[in-house]
Design a protein around this motif. Structure first.
Motif, PDB file in Angstrom:
ATOM      1  N   PHE A  81       0.810  -1.212   0.000  1.00  0.00           N
ATOM      2  CA  PHE A  81       0.000   0.000   0.000  1.00  0.00           C
ATOM      3  C   PHE A  81       0.852   1.274   0.000  1.00  0.00           C
ATOM      4  O   PHE A  81       0.322   2.359  -0.248  1.00  0.00           O
ATOM      5  CB  PHE A  81      -0.914   0.032   1.238  1.00  0.00           C
ATOM      6  N   PHE A  82       2.123   1.176   0.288  1.00  0.00           N
ATOM      7  CA  PHE A  82       2.953   2.364   0.509  1.00  0.00           C
ATOM      8  C   PHE A  82       3.833   2.651  -0.708  1.00  0.00           C
ATOM      9  O   PHE A  82       4.276   1.734  -1.405  1.00  0.00           O
ATOM     10  CB  PHE A  82       3.828   2.176   1.755  1.00  0.00           C
ATOM     11  N   PRO A  83       4.093   3.951  -0.980  1.00  0.00           N
ATOM     12  CA  PRO A  83       4.948   4.312  -2.113  1.00  0.00           C
ATOM     13  C   PRO A  83       6.414   4.076  -1.817  1.00  0.00           C
ATOM     14  O   PRO A  83       6.808   3.841  -0.678  1.00  0.00           O
ATOM     15  CB  PRO A  83       4.662   5.810  -2.283  1.00  0.00           C
ATOM     16  N   TRP A  84       7.218   4.154  -2.862  1.00  0.00           N
ATOM     17  CA  TRP A  84       8.658   4.062  -2.687  1.00  0.00           C
ATOM     18  C   TRP A  84       9.337   5.224  -3.389  1.00  0.00           C
ATOM     19  O   TRP A  84       8.794   5.821  -4.316  1.00  0.00           O
ATOM     20  CB  TRP A  84       9.208   2.725  -3.184  1.00  0.00           C
ATOM     21  N   VAL A  85      10.499   5.571  -2.917  1.00  0.00           N
ATOM     22  CA  VAL A  85      11.245   6.734  -3.402  1.00  0.00           C
ATOM     23  C   VAL A  85      12.505   6.248  -4.096  1.00  0.00           C
ATOM     24  O   VAL A  85      13.182   5.332  -3.614  1.00  0.00           O
ATOM     25  CB  VAL A  85      11.617   7.691  -2.245  1.00  0.00           C
ATOM     26  N   ALA A  86      12.828   6.866  -5.243  1.00  0.00           N
ATOM     27  CA  ALA A  86      14.010   6.482  -6.017  1.00  0.00           C
ATOM     28  C   ALA A  86      14.832   7.730  -6.343  1.00  0.00           C
ATOM     29  O   ALA A  86      14.610   8.370  -7.371  1.00  0.00           O
ATOM     30  CB  ALA A  86      13.599   5.770  -7.301  1.00  0.00           C
ATOM     31  N   PRO A  87      15.773   8.112  -5.466  1.00  0.00           N
ATOM     32  CA  PRO A  87      16.642   9.250  -5.796  1.00  0.00           C
ATOM     33  C   PRO A  87      17.685   8.845  -6.834  1.00  0.00           C
ATOM     34  O   PRO A  87      18.103   7.690  -6.894  1.00  0.00           O
ATOM     35  CB  PRO A  87      17.297   9.576  -4.452  1.00  0.00           C
ATOM     36  N   GLY A  88      18.109   9.813  -7.677  1.00  0.00           N
ATOM     37  CA  GLY A  88      19.117   9.505  -8.682  1.00  0.00           C
ATOM     38  C   GLY A  88      19.246  10.637  -9.693  1.00  0.00           C
ATOM     39  O   GLY A  88      18.698  11.731  -9.534  1.00  0.00           O
ATOM     40  N   VAL A  89      19.989  10.365 -10.739  1.00  0.00           N
ATOM     41  CA  VAL A  89      20.231  11.336 -11.808  1.00  0.00           C
ATOM     42  C   VAL A  89      19.888  10.676 -13.135  1.00  0.00           C
ATOM     43  O   VAL A  89      20.318   9.561 -13.425  1.00  0.00           O
ATOM     44  CB  VAL A  89      21.706  11.795 -11.819  1.00  0.00           C
ATOM     45  N   THR A  90      19.103  11.376 -13.964  1.00  0.00           N
ATOM     46  CA  THR A  90      18.739  10.889 -15.292  1.00  0.00           C
ATOM     47  C   THR A  90      19.451  11.720 -16.348  1.00  0.00           C
ATOM     48  O   THR A  90      19.417  12.961 -16.303  1.00  0.00           O
ATOM     49  CB  THR A  90      17.216  10.978 -15.490  1.00  0.00           C
ATOM     50  N   TYR A  91      20.072  11.057 -17.303  1.00  0.00           N
ATOM     51  CA  TYR A  91      20.765  11.749 -18.400  1.00  0.00           C
ATOM     52  C   TYR A  91      20.180  11.252 -19.716  1.00  0.00           C
ATOM     53  O   TYR A  91      20.056  10.049 -19.939  1.00  0.00           O
ATOM     54  CB  TYR A  91      22.270  11.464 -18.350  1.00  0.00           C
ATOM     55  N   ARG A  92      19.831  12.203 -20.586  1.00  0.00           N
ATOM     56  CA  ARG A  92      19.260  11.871 -21.893  1.00  0.00           C
ATOM     57  C   ARG A  92      20.088  12.557 -22.991  1.00  0.00           C
ATOM     58  O   ARG A  92      20.473  13.724 -22.852  1.00  0.00           O
ATOM     59  CB  ARG A  92      17.799  12.317 -21.999  1.00  0.00           C
ATOM     60  N   ARG A  93      20.294  11.816 -24.069  1.00  0.00           N
ATOM     61  CA  ARG A  93      21.050  12.352 -25.213  1.00  0.00           C
ATOM     62  C   ARG A  93      20.362  11.915 -26.499  1.00  0.00           C
ATOM     63  O   ARG A  93      19.964  10.748 -26.641  1.00  0.00           O
ATOM     64  CB  ARG A  93      22.480  11.819 -25.193  1.00  0.00           C
ATOM     65  N   HIS A  94      20.168  12.854 -27.439  1.00  0.00           N
ATOM     66  CA  HIS A  94      19.571  12.529 -28.732  1.00  0.00           C
ATOM     67  C   HIS A  94      20.411  13.134 -29.842  1.00  0.00           C
ATOM     68  O   HIS A  94      20.824  14.296 -29.780  1.00  0.00           O
ATOM     69  CB  HIS A  94      18.136  13.071 -28.830  1.00  0.00           C
ATOM     70  N   ASP A  95      20.637  12.342 -30.901  1.00  0.00           N
ATOM     71  CA  ASP A  95      21.353  12.797 -32.092  1.00  0.00           C
ATOM     72  C   ASP A  95      20.592  12.364 -33.333  1.00  0.00           C
ATOM     73  O   ASP A  95      19.937  11.317 -33.358  1.00  0.00           O
ATOM     74  CB  ASP A  95      22.770  12.205 -32.126  1.00  0.00           C
ATOM     75  N   ASN A  96      20.700  13.230 -34.363  1.00  0.00           N
ATOM     76  CA  ASN A  96      20.121  12.959 -35.680  1.00  0.00           C
ATOM     77  C   ASN A  96      18.616  13.194 -35.686  1.00  0.00           C
ATOM     78  O   ASN A  96      18.112  14.052 -34.960  1.00  0.00           O
ATOM     79  CB  ASN A  96      20.495  11.565 -36.158  1.00  0.00           C
ATOM     80  N   LEU A  97      17.876  12.439 -36.480  1.00  0.00           N
ATOM     81  CA  LEU A  97      16.499  12.805 -36.811  1.00  0.00           C
ATOM     82  C   LEU A  97      15.535  12.648 -35.641  1.00  0.00           C
ATOM     83  O   LEU A  97      15.662  11.735 -34.821  1.00  0.00           O
ATOM     84  CB  LEU A  97      16.009  11.963 -37.992  1.00  0.00           C
ATOM     85  N   ILE A  98      14.547  13.585 -35.664  1.00  0.00           N
ATOM     86  CA  ILE A  98      13.447  13.542 -34.697  1.00  0.00           C
ATOM     87  C   ILE A  98      12.271  14.281 -35.300  1.00  0.00           C
ATOM     88  O   ILE A  98      12.426  15.134 -36.200  1.00  0.00           O
ATOM     89  CB  ILE A  98      13.881  14.186 -33.362  1.00  0.00           C
ATOM     90  N   GLN A  99      11.084  13.991 -34.840  1.00  0.00           N
ATOM     91  CA  GLN A  99       9.892  14.671 -35.340  1.00  0.00           C
ATOM     92  C   GLN A  99       9.446  15.702 -34.317  1.00  0.00           C
ATOM     93  O   GLN A  99       9.240  15.389 -33.149  1.00  0.00           O
ATOM     94  CB  GLN A  99       8.776  13.653 -35.600  1.00  0.00           C
ATOM     95  N   ASN A 100       9.305  16.962 -34.784  1.00  0.00           N
ATOM     96  CA  ASN A 100       8.891  18.015 -33.868  1.00  0.00           C
ATOM     97  C   ASN A 100       7.383  18.005 -33.685  1.00  0.00           C
ATOM     98  O   ASN A 100       6.672  17.183 -34.264  1.00  0.00           O
ATOM     99  CB  ASN A 100       9.405  19.379 -34.333  1.00  0.00           C
ATOM    100  N   THR A 101       6.881  18.969 -32.917  1.00  0.00           N
ATOM    101  CA  THR A 101       5.453  18.986 -32.579  1.00  0.00           C
ATOM    102  C   THR A 101       4.580  19.309 -33.779  1.00  0.00           C
ATOM    103  O   THR A 101       3.389  18.981 -33.781  1.00  0.00           O
ATOM    104  CB  THR A 101       5.198  20.004 -31.461  1.00  0.00           C
ATOM    105  N   GLU A 102       5.142  19.951 -34.804  1.00  0.00           N
ATOM    106  CA  GLU A 102       4.357  20.243 -36.021  1.00  0.00           C
ATOM    107  C   GLU A 102       4.374  19.084 -37.004  1.00  0.00           C
ATOM    108  O   GLU A 102       3.743  19.151 -38.060  1.00  0.00           O
ATOM    109  CB  GLU A 102       4.883  21.502 -36.723  1.00  0.00           C
ATOM    110  N   GLY A 103       5.135  18.050 -36.684  1.00  0.00           N
ATOM    111  CA  GLY A 103       5.198  16.892 -37.563  1.00  0.00           C
ATOM    112  C   GLY A 103       6.352  16.913 -38.533  1.00  0.00           C
ATOM    113  O   GLY A 103       6.481  16.003 -39.358  1.00  0.00           O
ATOM    114  N   VAL A 104       7.200  17.906 -38.443  1.00  0.00           N
ATOM    115  CA  VAL A 104       8.330  18.016 -39.370  1.00  0.00           C
ATOM    116  C   VAL A 104       9.486  17.160 -38.850  1.00  0.00           C
ATOM    117  O   VAL A 104       9.827  17.203 -37.667  1.00  0.00           O
ATOM    118  CB  VAL A 104       8.782  19.481 -39.513  1.00  0.00           C
ATOM    119  N   ILE A 105      10.097  16.395 -39.773  1.00  0.00           N
ATOM    120  CA  ILE A 105      11.270  15.610 -39.439  1.00  0.00           C
ATOM    121  C   ILE A 105      12.501  16.489 -39.628  1.00  0.00           C
ATOM    122  O   ILE A 105      12.718  17.057 -40.711  1.00  0.00           O
ATOM    123  CB  ILE A 105      11.382  14.367 -40.344  1.00  0.00           C
ATOM    124  N   GLU A 106      13.296  16.565 -38.577  1.00  0.00           N
ATOM    125  CA  GLU A 106      14.490  17.404 -38.651  1.00  0.00           C
ATOM    126  C   GLU A 106      15.619  16.752 -37.864  1.00  0.00           C
ATOM    127  O   GLU A 106      15.406  15.859 -37.052  1.00  0.00           O
ATOM    128  CB  GLU A 106      14.201  18.805 -38.096  1.00  0.00           C
TER     129      GLU A 106
END
Length: 463
Positions: A81-106
């Motif tokens: 019934f009780f929650p748990w806590v997870a302290p830490g550090v998150t690192y994210r890296r992206h390279d090359n193509l991605i789709q933006n919010t307007e739908g354009v691939i860049e």
């Protein structure tokens, strides 16, 4: 949670002093034990045997650990019934193509880092509720199983002690029979040498003497075997040879069998830990069945909160760091396996419930049968003791009369030999009946659920 914690503390508070007291008592008695080569002779009484059985027996200790495991399972079910806590550090890296919010691939090159802590709580409330109820009943069943194992072990210790005492007294009976036949053989040999007795009579007496010697050796063997069995029950050093403190086996008055059979069965069903254990298992199966049907109706509730910071940027930028919070809420139902309309799980839980109910009925029948058998045996053996006492008196008188006839030259050797055989047999019969009577009383006490590691308060010697 508080109730379970209180139970655990209470169980430990009771178990530890019992084990400590029994161990200390055993050590005190062991100091007085006499050494003989590689073996140690230890004098023990019934009360000490019962206490040691409740504290040192392996089966009792295993049942105690099963109880601790069941209690831990209940704690684990509640912690869902009780929650748990997870302290830490998150690192994210992206390279090359991605789709933006307007739908354009860049093409994009970016990175981010977010140090902080995540507070996560996701509970299948229905499952958690019924699992915790089931775990609580399983913990109660384990507690009753421990009580049942303690009583069964104490009964085994009592039986083992009575067998040991009877084996020691049987040695005395055999030794007395051998002494009598040896003296008689020497007397007949002198008479044969003097020419006033028949050689065949001397051989008859010699055969009886050899028979008594074999009986004595068997009796001594039984003493060692009875000691080894009791040592195993009490979980003592295997090289220890136990000796009963009581000098003779006498009938004990431990439990009255005069109450009506119906009252005794009712008392047993109310007091026996096995019936309470089966009731707890039946309740656990009922909660499991209800959980499979009603648990999935209650939605899964979840939430996630992140508290920390966020930084990064295009390419390899590490700036733009600032506070960052993220929140997620979840409310869902599960349909299919493990959720609503899981027909296979429902059928399995119902079958388990029916099995638990049948097991409970079987336990009730077994308890009632044990009460009837034990009470019947106690009453029968009580009557046998009276008859055996009279036989003992008659056999002793027959031997006395035979010896008188022999002294006056009227009796024959065979007559005296048969009288001695009868007396030894009757003495052994009486010893066995009294031993069985004492064991049967403890069996009745066990059948009624009244057996404990302490001697019964109303026990007394004689009849």
């Amino acid at each position: 949670m508080n109730g379970g914690h209180f139970f655990q503390q209470s169980a430990r508070a009771l178990a530890l002093p019992l084990a400590f007291a029994a161990t200390v008592l055993f050590q005190i008695v062991l100091v007085a034990a006499e050494s003989n080569g590689s073996a140690q002779f230890l004098t023990i009484d019934l009360a000490t045997a019962l206490r040691l059985a409740g504290a040192r027996n392996i089966d009792v200790q295993l049942a105690r650990e099963k109880l601790a495991e069941a209690y831990a399972a209940e704690e684990s079910a509640i912690e869902r019934f009780f929650p748990w806590v997870a302290p830490g550090v998150t690192y994210r890296r992206h390279d090359n193509l991605i789709q933006n919010t307007e739908g354009v691939i860049e093409e994009v090159h970016k990175q981010s880092y977010a140090p902080g802590g995540t507070l996560l709580a996701q509970t299948e409330i229905g499952d958690a509720i019924f699992k915790s109820l089931e775990a609580h009943q399983l913990m109660k069943a384990a507690r009753h199983d421990l009580a049942a194992q303690q009583q069964e072990t104490i009964l085994a210790a009592a039986r083992g002690y009575f067998d040991l005492a009877a084996a020691h007294e049987a040695v005395g009976v055999a030794r007395e029979a051998l002494r009598a036949s040896t003296d008689y053989a020497a007397e007949i040999d002198r008479a044969v040498n003097a020419g006033i007795a028949f050689k065949g009579d001397a051989l008859r007496v010699k055969v009886q003497q050899q028979h008594d010697a074999i009986a004595l050796r068997r009796a001594e063997e039984n003493v060692r075997l009875a000691s080894a069995k009791l040592v195993q029950i009490l979980h003592l050093d295997p090289i220890v040879e136990l000796m009963p403190r009581e000098a003779s086996v006498v009938p004990l008055s431990i439990v009255s069998a005069k109450e009506s059979l119906g009252d005794l069965v009712s008392q047993a069903l109310a007091a026996r830990p096995e019936t309470q254990q089966s009731a707890a298992l039946l309740s656990a199966a009922q909660h499991a069945k209800n959980g499979s049907i009603y648990g999935p109706l209650i939605p899964t509730v979840g939430g996630q909160a992140f508290f920390g910071g966020l930084g990064g940027g295009m390419n390899s930028e590490t700036g733009h760091f600032g506070e960052f919070e993220d929140y997620v809420a979840l409310l869902a139902w599960r349909i299919g396996p493990g959720g609503l309309f899981d027909v296979g799980n429902i059928h399995a839980r119902r079958a388990r419930l029916r099995s638990a109910a049948l097991t409970a009925d079987k336990v009730i029948d077994q308890v009632a049968n044990e009460v009837i058998n034990s009470r019947t045996r106690v009453q029968s053996l009580a009557d046998q003791i009276a008859t055996a006492k009279q036989s003992l008196s008659d056999a002793a008188e027959a031997l006395r009369l035979g010896q008188e006839r022999k002294e006056f030259g009227v009796g024959v050797v065979l007559e005296t030999i048969l009288a001695e055989q009868d007396l030894a047999r009757v003495r052994n019969d009486y010893l066995n009946i009294v031993t069985d009577y004492n064991k049967a009383q403890y069996s009745l006490l066990r059948a009624l659920g009244r057996l404990s590691s302490t001697s019964p308060p109303n026990s007394s010697r004689g009849r």
